[in-house]
Design an enzyme around this catalytic site. Structure first.
Site, PDB file in Angstrom:
ATOM      1  N   SER A  83       0.823  -1.203   0.000  1.00  0.00           N
ATOM      2  CA  SER A  83       0.000   0.000   0.000  1.00  0.00           C
ATOM      3  C   SER A  83       0.870   1.271   0.000  1.00  0.00           C
ATOM      4  CB  SER A  83      -0.970  -0.043   1.180  1.00  0.00           C
ATOM      5  OG  SER A  83      -2.062   0.817   0.970  1.00  0.00           O
ATOM      6  N   ASP A 139      -6.058  -3.903  -2.209  1.00  0.00           N
ATOM      7  CA  ASP A 139      -5.015  -3.459  -1.276  1.00  0.00           C
ATOM      8  C   ASP A 139      -4.274  -4.629  -0.625  1.00  0.00           C
ATOM      9  OD1 ASP A 139      -3.730  -1.377   0.410  1.00  0.00           O
ATOM     10  OD2 ASP A 139      -4.855  -2.354   2.012  1.00  0.00           O
TER      11      ASP A 139
END
Length: 348
Positions: free
Chosen positions: A42, A172
């Site tokens: 991320s 993610d």
């Protein structure tokens, strides 16, 4: 020691809290250390990619601070990047309340367009972690196109649309591996920066977004805790991120300012662990075979133990081949702010 050691750097997910990763990069630069391998999830993928191009941590800091200091410009760009607009209704476009991760990167990551197109063009090897939504499994991207990989790694569910990479819908990376220190385990010294955080203690019931984000943080913390039971990095750092929400990028300068002491401490401790020579530990006869073999393989395992003793406030002594984690009440060689053990880096 440095010429013989491979040092790995893992940068975890946590939204705007990941601005603190820049300080870790600066510590490496100021000590004259270049990681042999970087792994990022991320926001860690964003900072990791910038650092892997050969940029200095201070260069990254200057670009990010200059961009987010222009508050009005940032808010204007955010308005233009919104996923829904009245004109979309008039033109009959397909509507989605989710942001386009690639558009957000192009708009809000300074100099994102200057990143190389492929992993092969990076100065430092990089592994980016994402999650295959339909396979419910972790995906490690280290070859091919770089920018779609970063977009996939930041695609927080509900906030961003999933990103198609190599025929798979990815979300993610924090959903499956929020702190990817296991992907730098091949290195002699491993440093992991954890900016997951947790829900802040409030005098009221948490609101909708606080519940959503806080639940994700709790889940990520659980994943990290389970990973630490079987394997620990030599240094696990948890910067001061109290009171920082995942989208608080306008607090960039404040995040860096609140971690000046943290950076100085990390610099001192990393310098010690890297430059202090250690002999291979002599296992106790009662030591289980698998633990003894691990100690023999990892030449620098005892340096991490000495770091534990420094952090625990105990006097330095010859490193034992077995680490008594229970006595120290921590899960790894953790550097974190004062009293952070009580709040565990909270600050949604």
């Amino acid at each position: 020691m440095l010429s013989e050691s491979r040092i790995g750097l893992a940068l975890g997910g946590g939204g705007a809290r990941g601005v603190a990763h820049i300080l870790v990069c600066e510590v490496f630069d100021e000590l004259g250390i270049k990681p042999a391998l970087i792994a990022g999830t991320s926001i860690g993928a964003i900072v990791g990619a910038a650092y892997a191009t050969g940029l200095q941590g201070r260069d990254i800091r200057e670009r990010v601070c200059a961009f987010y200091a222009r508050r009005r410009d940032v808010l204007t760009k955010l308005w233009r990047a919104r996923p829904l607009a009245f004109t979309d209704l008039l033109r009959g476009r397909s509507l989605s309340p989710q942001f386009d991760a690639r558009l957000i990167l192009d708009t809000f990551v300074p100099s994102f367009e200057r990143l190389p197109e492929t992993f092969a063009e990076l100065a430092i090897p990089l592994k980016i972690v994402a999650c295959d939504f339909y396979a419910a499994s972790e995906v490690v991207l280290e070859k091919g196109e770089l920018k779609p990989a970063i977009a996939a790694s930041i695609a927080i569910p509900a906030l961003f649309r999933p990103v198609m990479v190599n025929g798979r819908y990815l979300i993610d990376g924090g959903a499956c591996n929020p702190l990817p220190f296991d992907h730098i385990a091949e290195c002699a010294i491993t440093v992991a920066s954890d900016v997951t955080g947790g829900p802040s203690q409030l005098d009221r019931a948490p609101r909708l977004m606080e519940c959503v984000v806080g639940a994700a943080q709790i889940s990520m913390q659980s994943v990290i805790r389970e990973k630490l039971k079987s394997h620990q990095p030599n240094i696990l750092v948890r910067p001061e991120i109290n009171g920082v929400f995942i989208m608080d990028f306008l607090k960039t300068q404040a995040i860096l300012d609140m971690n000046v002491a943290f950076k100085d401490d990390l610099k001192r401790r990393l310098d010690t662990i890297v430059n202090t020579p250690f002999d291979d530990p002599v296992p106790s006869p009662a030591l289980p075979k698998e633990v003894a073999e691990k100690s023999g393989r990892r030449r620098l395992a005892d340096s991490g133990i000495n770091l534990w003793h420094m952090m625990a406030g105990g006097r330095l002594k010859e490193a034992d081949p077995v680490l008594d984690a229970a006595a120290l009440r921590v899960s790894s060689g953790v550097i974190e702010p004062a009293n952070a053990s009580e709040r565990n880096g909270r600050g949604a």
